[in-house]
Write a protein that holds these residues in place. Structure first.
Motif, PDB file in Angstrom:
ATOM      1  N   THR A  40     -30.640  14.640  55.507  1.00  0.00           N
ATOM      2  CA  THR A  40     -29.995  13.307  55.108  1.00  0.00           C
ATOM      3  C   THR A  40     -31.515  12.760  54.978  1.00  0.00           C
ATOM      4  OG1 THR A  40     -27.643  13.230  54.869  1.00  0.00           O
ATOM      5  CG2 THR A  40     -28.298  11.322  54.862  1.00  0.00           C
ATOM      6  N   PHE A  41     -31.710  12.559  56.410  1.00  0.00           N
ATOM      7  CA  PHE A  41     -33.596  11.937  57.320  1.00  0.00           C
ATOM      8  C   PHE A  41     -34.227  12.845  55.962  1.00  0.00           C
ATOM      9  CE2 PHE A  41     -30.256  10.413  59.975  1.00  0.00           C
ATOM     10  CZ  PHE A  41     -30.261   9.252  60.219  1.00  0.00           C
ATOM     11  N   ALA A  42     -34.633  13.764  56.499  1.00  0.00           N
ATOM     12  CA  ALA A  42     -34.963  14.308  56.398  1.00  0.00           C
ATOM     13  C   ALA A  42     -35.212  14.232  55.145  1.00  0.00           C
ATOM     14  CB  ALA A  42     -35.898  15.874  56.299  1.00  0.00           C
ATOM     15  N   ALA A  43     -34.220  14.481  53.945  1.00  0.00           N
ATOM     16  CA  ALA A  43     -35.066  14.264  52.417  1.00  0.00           C
ATOM     17  C   ALA A  43     -35.556  12.375  52.389  1.00  0.00           C
ATOM     18  CB  ALA A  43     -33.481  13.580  51.163  1.00  0.00           C
ATOM     19  N   ARG A  44     -35.824  11.571  52.852  1.00  0.00           N
ATOM     20  CA  ARG A  44     -36.512  10.767  52.333  1.00  0.00           C
ATOM     21  C   ARG A  44     -38.071  11.101  52.282  1.00  0.00           C
ATOM     22  NH1 ARG A  44     -32.284   6.049  51.247  1.00  0.00           N
ATOM     23  NH2 ARG A  44     -30.688   6.269  53.236  1.00  0.00           N
ATOM     24  N   TYR A  45     -38.428  11.951  53.214  1.00  0.00           N
ATOM     25  CA  TYR A  45     -39.721  12.512  52.587  1.00  0.00           C
ATOM     26  C   TYR A  45     -39.717  13.238  51.492  1.00  0.00           C
ATOM     27  CZ  TYR A  45     -41.400   9.965  57.743  1.00  0.00           C
ATOM     28  OH  TYR A  45     -40.915   9.599  58.517  1.00  0.00           O
ATOM     29  N   VAL A  46     -38.908  14.290  51.434  1.00  0.00           N
ATOM     30  CA  VAL A  46     -38.790  15.328  50.498  1.00  0.00           C
ATOM     31  C   VAL A  46     -38.699  14.664  49.302  1.00  0.00           C
ATOM     32  CG1 VAL A  46     -39.644  17.232  52.656  1.00  0.00           C
ATOM     33  CG2 VAL A  46     -37.175  16.600  51.601  1.00  0.00           C
ATOM     34  N   GLY A  47     -37.940  13.764  49.193  1.00  0.00           N
ATOM     35  CA  GLY A  47     -37.190  13.782  48.038  1.00  0.00           C
ATOM     36  C   GLY A  47     -35.414  14.470  47.775  1.00  0.00           C
ATOM     37  N   LYS A  48     -34.936  13.593  47.268  1.00  0.00           N
ATOM     38  CA  LYS A  48     -33.400  14.507  46.973  1.00  0.00           C
ATOM     39  C   LYS A  48     -33.505  15.258  46.645  1.00  0.00           C
ATOM     40  CE  LYS A  48     -31.034   9.696  48.133  1.00  0.00           C
ATOM     41  NZ  LYS A  48     -30.456   8.720  47.534  1.00  0.00           N
ATOM     42  N   THR A  49     -34.090  16.035  45.226  1.00  0.00           N
ATOM     43  CA  THR A  49     -34.144  16.535  44.918  1.00  0.00           C
ATOM     44  C   THR A  49     -34.447  17.449  45.255  1.00  0.00           C
ATOM     45  OG1 THR A  49     -36.126  16.265  44.032  1.00  0.00           O
ATOM     46  CG2 THR A  49     -34.921  15.485  42.801  1.00  0.00           C
ATOM     47  N   ALA A  50     -34.683  17.944  46.708  1.00  0.00           N
ATOM     48  CA  ALA A  50     -35.485  19.595  47.484  1.00  0.00           C
ATOM     49  C   ALA A  50     -34.014  19.989  47.590  1.00  0.00           C
ATOM     50  CB  ALA A  50     -36.118  18.822  48.547  1.00  0.00           C
ATOM     51  N   ASP A  51     -34.501  21.348  47.766  1.00  0.00           N
ATOM     52  CA  ASP A  51     -33.167  21.911  48.635  1.00  0.00           C
ATOM     53  C   ASP A  51     -32.619  22.120  49.282  1.00  0.00           C
ATOM     54  OD1 ASP A  51     -34.488  24.254  49.391  1.00  0.00           O
ATOM     55  OD2 ASP A  51     -35.381  24.154  47.456  1.00  0.00           O
ATOM     56  N   ALA A  52     -31.377  22.772  49.804  1.00  0.00           N
ATOM     57  CA  ALA A  52     -30.767  22.339  51.056  1.00  0.00           C
ATOM     58  C   ALA A  52     -32.100  22.783  52.397  1.00  0.00           C
ATOM     59  CB  ALA A  52     -29.536  22.947  51.550  1.00  0.00           C
ATOM     60  N   GLU A  53     -32.227  24.100  52.283  1.00  0.00           N
ATOM     61  CA  GLU A  53     -33.083  24.597  53.109  1.00  0.00           C
ATOM     62  C   GLU A  53     -34.636  24.590  52.783  1.00  0.00           C
ATOM     63  OE1 GLU A  53     -34.331  28.037  55.711  1.00  0.00           O
ATOM     64  OE2 GLU A  53     -32.426  27.727  54.765  1.00  0.00           O
ATOM     65  N   THR A  54     -35.423  23.383  52.258  1.00  0.00           N
ATOM     66  CA  THR A  54     -36.115  22.591  52.197  1.00  0.00           C
ATOM     67  C   THR A  54     -36.182  21.314  53.280  1.00  0.00           C
ATOM     68  OG1 THR A  54     -37.631  23.790  50.254  1.00  0.00           O
ATOM     69  CG2 THR A  54     -38.279  21.392  50.882  1.00  0.00           C
ATOM     70  N   GLN A  55     -35.164  20.729  53.020  1.00  0.00           N
ATOM     71  CA  GLN A  55     -34.478  19.602  53.561  1.00  0.00           C
ATOM     72  C   GLN A  55     -34.564  20.072  55.126  1.00  0.00           C
ATOM     73  OE1 GLN A  55     -31.301  17.517  51.912  1.00  0.00           O
ATOM     74  NE2 GLN A  55     -31.869  17.233  50.111  1.00  0.00           N
ATOM     75  N   ARG A  56     -33.980  21.644  55.426  1.00  0.00           N
ATOM     76  CA  ARG A  56     -33.323  21.871  56.873  1.00  0.00           C
ATOM     77  C   ARG A  56     -34.789  21.939  57.568  1.00  0.00           C
ATOM     78  NH1 ARG A  56     -33.661  25.618  60.051  1.00  0.00           N
ATOM     79  NH2 ARG A  56     -35.077  27.199  58.257  1.00  0.00           N
ATOM     80  N   ILE A  57     -35.637  22.537  56.775  1.00  0.00           N
ATOM     81  CA  ILE A  57     -36.686  22.670  57.225  1.00  0.00           C
ATOM     82  C   ILE A  57     -37.989  21.668  57.547  1.00  0.00           C
ATOM     83  CG2 ILE A  57     -38.784  23.657  57.354  1.00  0.00           C
ATOM     84  CD1 ILE A  57     -38.020  26.067  55.285  1.00  0.00           C
ATOM     85  N   TYR A  58     -37.704  20.529  57.033  1.00  0.00           N
ATOM     86  CA  TYR A  58     -38.644  19.504  57.429  1.00  0.00           C
ATOM     87  C   TYR A  58     -37.778  18.787  58.467  1.00  0.00           C
ATOM     88  CZ  TYR A  58     -42.313  19.370  53.914  1.00  0.00           C
ATOM     89  OH  TYR A  58     -43.488  19.731  53.373  1.00  0.00           O
ATOM     90  N   ALA A  59     -36.035  18.292  58.473  1.00  0.00           N
ATOM     91  CA  ALA A  59     -35.581  17.882  59.387  1.00  0.00           C
ATOM     92  C   ALA A  59     -35.970  18.642  60.353  1.00  0.00           C
ATOM     93  CB  ALA A  59     -34.220  17.678  59.122  1.00  0.00           C
ATOM     94  N   GLU A  60     -36.370  20.275  60.871  1.00  0.00           N
ATOM     95  CA  GLU A  60     -36.178  20.818  62.033  1.00  0.00           C
ATOM     96  C   GLU A  60     -38.090  19.785  62.399  1.00  0.00           C
ATOM     97  OE1 GLU A  60     -37.369  24.967  64.138  1.00  0.00           O
ATOM     98  OE2 GLU A  60     -36.153  24.552  62.013  1.00  0.00           O
ATOM     99  N   LYS A  61     -39.105  20.134  61.366  1.00  0.00           N
ATOM    100  CA  LYS A  61     -40.194  19.641  61.882  1.00  0.00           C
ATOM    101  C   LYS A  61     -40.548  17.542  62.082  1.00  0.00           C
ATOM    102  CE  LYS A  61     -42.789  23.055  58.488  1.00  0.00           C
ATOM    103  NZ  LYS A  61     -43.731  23.300  57.407  1.00  0.00           N
ATOM    104  N   LEU A  62     -39.576  17.428  61.700  1.00  0.00           N
ATOM    105  CA  LEU A  62     -39.767  16.253  62.140  1.00  0.00           C
ATOM    106  C   LEU A  62     -39.123  15.659  63.349  1.00  0.00           C
ATOM    107  CD1 LEU A  62     -39.310  14.409  57.904  1.00  0.00           C
ATOM    108  CD2 LEU A  62     -41.211  14.667  59.635  1.00  0.00           C
ATOM    109  N   GLY A  63     -38.152  16.605  63.572  1.00  0.00           N
ATOM    110  CA  GLY A  63     -37.280  16.034  64.971  1.00  0.00           C
ATOM    111  C   GLY A  63     -35.879  15.438  64.979  1.00  0.00           C
ATOM    112  N   PHE A  64     -35.389  15.714  63.619  1.00  0.00           N
ATOM    113  CA  PHE A  64     -34.510  15.117  63.730  1.00  0.00           C
ATOM    114  C   PHE A  64     -33.042  15.842  64.094  1.00  0.00           C
ATOM    115  CE2 PHE A  64     -36.256  12.903  59.652  1.00  0.00           C
ATOM    116  CZ  PHE A  64     -36.627  11.926  60.140  1.00  0.00           C
ATOM    117  N   TYR A  65     -33.305  16.822  64.114  1.00  0.00           N
ATOM    118  CA  TYR A  65     -32.377  17.733  65.083  1.00  0.00           C
ATOM    119  C   TYR A  65     -32.283  17.536  66.527  1.00  0.00           C
ATOM    120  CZ  TYR A  65     -31.207  20.081  61.236  1.00  0.00           C
ATOM    121  OH  TYR A  65     -31.034  21.304  59.884  1.00  0.00           O
TER     122      TYR A  65
END
Length: 337
Positions: A40-65
């Protein structure tokens, strides 16, 4: 005195730490309790239209896990020392103090705050001078002429000034003074002081007066009440008995003692103004910190909102620290206690 300054400074730093922790938990802790996921937090950066895998990758890179305490540690560390970012957005370095990057623009929040600080600083400077001088002068004259027509008229005007919100008085002034009479700029314009001091003042005179009306009314009431109490004290009667002129008695003995509460509220008011005069800036279309805060809240840009919050808290804490130090200078009993 040095010990007093150190003690008050450490207290101010502690307050800023508590504010930073509360701010972080509000924006990143409470959403998790409400069911928000790292994606949910990663989607703020990549956009809500991004697929789930893209959001997961960015969430990991941004340290939201990571646990919240680790995320807070990175955030507050970035504020103090700066940090590096590299998550595919082209942003690599954020110099201290770093409040992160905007969800919408990917630009450093600190740079956005600095761009808008001159507008709010100019508004606060002019308005504070007007309301301080006007409010104190009216309060002193009302106290010295207690019960007169001037006193009743001034206090009635002060009551109206305290009761009317800035967006109402601002709109009325815009309509009559600017649009009807054409005496001032219509709002929405700002010129840097270094470019043209005359144009700078011309564009801000109406916002200054609008913002000063509310505070000048309060200062007049506080000053009048303080002067009425002070002028009846024994040390004032003693000063008169010594043969001092009435002007010296009023300014050196009466007003000086009555200004103690004024110092407190003036420091608080200026600190809050530097955090953003939201209503006045919105009314006149000035792109300062208050306008920036409203825009960030409307677009739910968490890094920008957190940056404004910390910026405002810093100014309020610094203003309180300065007030404490002024108290210690004026009254030695404060620092000795």
């Amino acid at each position: 005195m040095v010990t007093y300054i150190i003690r008050r400074t450490l207290g101010a730093l502690l307050i800023l730490f508590v504010v930073s922790l509360a701010t972080f938990l509000i924006f990143f802790g409470l959403p998790r309790l409400a069911g928000a996921t790292p994606e949910t937090f990663a989607a703020r950066y990549v956009g809500k239209t991004a697929d789930a895998e893209t959001q997961r990758i960015y969430a990991e890179k941004l340290g939201f896990y990571d646990p919240l305490y680790e995320q807070y540690g990175r955030w507050i560390g970035a504020v103090v020392t700066g940090t590096e970012y590299d998550y595919g957005t082209g942003v690599e370095q954020c110099a201290a103090p770093c409040f992160g990057y905007s969800f919408r623009t990917n630009q450093p929040v600190w740079d956005d705050l600095l761009d808008r600080l001159p507008v709010t600083g100019s508004l606060a400077l002019g308005a504070s001078i007007i309301w301080l001088l006007t409010g104190v002068a009216v309060g002193v004259l009302s106290a010295l002429r207690r019960g007169s027509f001037f006193d009743r008229a001034a206090m009635t005007g002060a009551l109206a000034g305290v009761s009317l919100p800035p967006y109402f008085t601002g709109l009325m002034m815009l309509y009559f003074i600017s649009y009807k009479l054409g005496w001032t700029a219509p709002g929405g314009s700002y010129t840097d002081f270094t470019d043209d001091p005359g144009e700078w003042a011309y564009n801000l005179i109406l916002p200054w007066i609008t913002l000063a009306l509310l505070n000048a009314a309060a200062y007049a009431r506080f000053t009048r009440a303080g002067m009425l109490d002070t002028m009846g004290e024994d040390f004032v009667r003693t000063a008169r008995a010594k043969g001092l002129t009435e002007g010296v008695v009023v300014t050196k003995h009466g007003l000086r003692a009555a200004l103690t509460p004024i110092i407190t509220i003036f420091g608080m008011d200026v600190g809050l103004l530097l955090g953003g005069a939201i209503l006045t800036e919105s009314t006149f279309g000035l792109k300062g910190l208050g306008y920036f805060a409203i825009d960030a809240i409307g677009k739910q840009d968490f890094p920008q909102i957190m940056g404004v919050t910390m910026f405002a808290a810093f100014f309020v804490v610094v203003a309180n620290l300065i007030v404490d130090l002024l108290y210690a200078v004026v009254d030695p009993r404060v620092r000795l206690s």
